[in-house]
Design an enzyme around this catalytic site. Structure first.
Site, mmCIF file in Angstrom:
data_model
loop_
_atom_site.group_PDB
_atom_site.id
_atom_site.type_symbol
_atom_site.label_atom_id
_atom_site.label_comp_id
_atom_site.label_asym_id
_atom_site.label_seq_id
_atom_site.Cartn_x
_atom_site.Cartn_y
_atom_site.Cartn_z
ATOM 1 N N ASP A 47 0.903 -1.151 0.000
ATOM 2 C CA ASP A 47 0.000 0.000 0.000
ATOM 3 C C ASP A 47 0.938 1.196 0.000
ATOM 4 O O ASP A 47 1.654 1.420 0.986
ATOM 5 C CB ASP A 47 -0.883 0.000 1.249
ATOM 6 N N HIS A 48 0.953 1.954 -1.079
ATOM 7 C CA HIS A 48 2.020 2.961 -1.200
ATOM 8 C C HIS A 48 1.914 4.046 -0.133
ATOM 9 O O HIS A 48 2.867 4.762 0.116
ATOM 10 C CB HIS A 48 2.083 3.546 -2.612
ATOM 11 N N HIS A 99 -5.865 2.806 1.523
ATOM 12 C CA HIS A 99 -5.155 4.006 1.974
ATOM 13 C C HIS A 99 -5.783 4.653 3.218
ATOM 14 O O HIS A 99 -5.095 4.966 4.186
ATOM 15 C CB HIS A 99 -5.092 5.042 0.859
HETATM 16 C C1 BG6 Z 1 -4.099 5.062 -5.896
HETATM 17 C C2 BG6 Z 1 -5.474 5.167 -6.488
HETATM 18 O O1 BG6 Z 1 -3.964 3.870 -5.172
HETATM 19 O O2 BG6 Z 1 -3.871 6.167 -5.020
HETATM 20 C C3 BG6 Z 1 -5.613 6.470 -7.257
HETATM 21 O O3 BG6 Z 1 -5.720 4.074 -7.359
HETATM 22 C C4 BG6 Z 1 -5.261 7.638 -6.360
HETATM 23 O O4 BG6 Z 1 -6.931 6.622 -7.769
HETATM 24 C C5 BG6 Z 1 -3.924 7.432 -5.664
HETATM 25 O O5 BG6 Z 1 -5.221 8.795 -7.169
HETATM 26 C C6 BG6 Z 1 -3.708 8.497 -4.606
HETATM 27 O O6 BG6 Z 1 -2.398 8.434 -4.135
HETATM 28 P P1 BG6 Z 1 -1.677 9.735 -3.557
HETATM 29 O O7 BG6 Z 1 -0.375 9.228 -3.088
HETATM 30 O O8 BG6 Z 1 -1.593 10.704 -4.707
HETATM 31 O O9 BG6 Z 1 -2.569 10.257 -2.470
#
Ligand code: BG6
Length: 504
Positions: free
Chosen positions: A189-190, A252
């Site tokens: 989960d990034h 997230h």
């Molecule tokens: C991704 C989603 O996992 O996370 C995207 O698939 C989203 O739709 C993105 O835009 C948001 O990541 P961050 O790091 O820009 O908040």
């Protein structure tokens, strides 16, 4: 004074990427490997094997990755470092619908490993669409590529989305865990790669002053906001099947929620931290469909302007069904049934094509019980928030009341704030560096475990079911570039509360 242990340089290994020609590899994975190389945090004995479906030469693959690196690098590219990294790249074709290609992959890999002296350690990264996770893992298992031993480890990284609902997430867990052990499975989960997200643990558990008040006695409620300016862009086909809730919440937003709400882990290791996170997610009250409808808002954007950019209706995006009822905005009210959080609502919201980008966790403390200042009754005191800014503001701020200088007692709300960029000078990263490095050194603290993933889906499943049954009924609209649907305000107003910073 700051203390920092020297990061460990990983053992030699082969880094095998499925989906090597895709956007994720070019945009995030290779730039992160480059940043690790520049920081001397890649193993000396290393090779990257890029798996392509059809034949491609290693030269062409290297050129394409270099092009991506120039476009997406987070820092100026040092040609020597980039060349050294790309020199390690070899293209190999394999396709799960052609099982013998995985046997050939094993042979190629063994040769490369011998040449590079990587010791047989292997990391397989599935940067592919989710429907390819199970077939690729099956073939890796069948061809013996994932079978480690005392001398050589084998690890599998899978990207999100991990399942599309509770049943599919369970099925995928069962399938993958039949091939690879939990401690060798790294579910990315990034958000957990973000410094500001990791800092939530440090904020809570390395300071003595927050934890005593981190509970229902002092906290009124918690807001988690992930607002995005971007619309759906060219991802219509994926997004229309997915929607804001599936795309953002069980992964997230729940990562943020679990770090904020978890009990202190017994140890700072993967087992304790992941157990504490899974436990709090399990304590989210599973609502019935009627409650889920009452405690949620879903909406879709219609044409508008985000900054200077004209955004068309969601329904006119390529590959989105003309009558689509997929939500691009979701807001939920959740409760956590445990001793610490009983009676403290958690309000979550996320949406696309909004007027401003904002990712934050806002902890709203209870009002002073009584104000002795005649000029300002309690209800007019400004609210006490501790705000953990994730993006674009990376930092922490505390809002409190103070006396306006002058002969009378007049009160105003002020803010004390810490910003990462003012305090620390660090080379910009994209968040994947820590995750890839952790995977190479075998630390899964920042990766999701099966029980955590399933607990997340269990909590959102009633919303998915209720919304599916309701179809177009109850789906709101909001103008692109706005703050989102009015009903999201009502969700809090009904409880006598409001979103932090709302202009409405
Ligand atoms: C991704 C989603 O996992 O996370 C995207 O698939 C989203 O739709 C993105 O835009 C948001 O990541 P961050 O790091 O820009 O908040």
């Amino acid at each position: 004074m700051t203390t920092q242990a020297n990061p460990q340089v990983p053992d030699g290994c082969a880094f095998v990427i499925f989906g090597v020609t895709g956007d994720l590899t070019h945009r995030l994975v290779v730039p992160a490997l480059y940043n690790l190389a520049e920081a001397d945090l890649l193993p000396e004995k290393f090779c990257v094997v890029g798996i392509t479906r059809s034949e491609m030469s290693s030269e062409d693959l290297r050129a394409s990755l270099m092009h991506g690196l120039r476009k997406f690098a987070t820092r100026p590219v040092n040609e020597d470092v980039a060349d050294k990294l790309l020199y390690c790249v070899t293209a190999v074709s394999a396709d799960p619908s052609d099982p013998p290609s995985f046997d050939r992959l094993r042979e190629r890999l063994e040769k490369l490993e011998a040449n590079r002296n990587t010791g047989g350690n292997r990391l397989f990264y599935l940067a592919t669409p989710p429907d390819a996770f199970a077939p690729i893992a099956t073939e890796l298992g069948r061809a013996g590529l994932l079978q480690g031993n005392d001398q050589a480890w084998r690890r599998l990284i899978v990207e999100k989305p991990f399942g599309t609902d509770l049943a599919s997430a369970k099925a995928l867990n069962d399938h993958l865990l039949g091939i690879v052990a939990e401690h060798d499975l790294y579910r990315i989960d990034h958000y957990l790669g973000k410094e500001t997200v990791q800092n939530i643990l440090v904020l809570r558990f390395s300071n003595g002053m927050f934890e005593p008040i981190w509970n229902r006695d002092h906290i009124d409620h918690i807001q988690i906001t992930v607002d995005e300016k971007l619309g759906v862009g060219h991802r219509g086909s994926f997004y229309d099947k997915t929607g804001a809730l599936r795309d953002m919440v069980p992964n997230h937003l729940f990562q943020l929620l679990s770090l904020v709400a978890m009990e202190p882990p017994a140890h700072f290791n993967a087992h304790s931290v992941r157990s504490a996170k899974a436990e709090v997610l399990t304590a989210i009250q599973v609502q019935n469909e009627e409650e889920a409808l009452r405690n949620s808002v879903r909406a879709q954007y219609i044409a508008g302007k985000v900054g200077d950019t004209e955004i068309p209706d969601y329904r006119s995006v390529k590959d989105v069904a003309p009558g689509s009822t997929t939500e691009t905005y979701a807001a939920l009210k959740l409760t956590i049934d445990n001793w610490r959080w009983a009676g403290v609502p958690f309000y979550l919201r996320t949406g696309k094509a909004l007027g401003a980008k904002r990712t934050e966790v806002a902890i709203k403390f209870k009002q002073a019980p009584f104000a002795m200042f005649r000029c300002t009754p309690v209800e007019q005191l400004s609210q006490n928030y501790l705000v953990i800014g994730i993006e674009p503001v990376e930092g922490i701020s505390l809002q409190f009341n103070t006396k306006i200088p002058g002969p009378t007692i007049a009160i105003d709300g002020v803010e004390m704030s810490f910003r990462y960029k003012d305090y620390f000078k660090v080379a910009p990263s994209n968040g994947y560096e820590t995750l890839l490095h952790d995977c190479m050194i075998g630390d899964n603290i920042l990766f999701q475990r099966a029980d955590g993933v399933e607990a997340g889906w269990r909590a959102v499943q009633p919303f998915l079911d209720a919304w599916e049954r309701a179809g177009a009924n109850g789906l709101q609209t909001y103008e692109a570039g706005s703050e989102g649907p009015q009903d999201a305000e009502t969700l809090l107003a009904r409880d006598g509360r409001n979103w932090r910073g709302s202009a409405r």
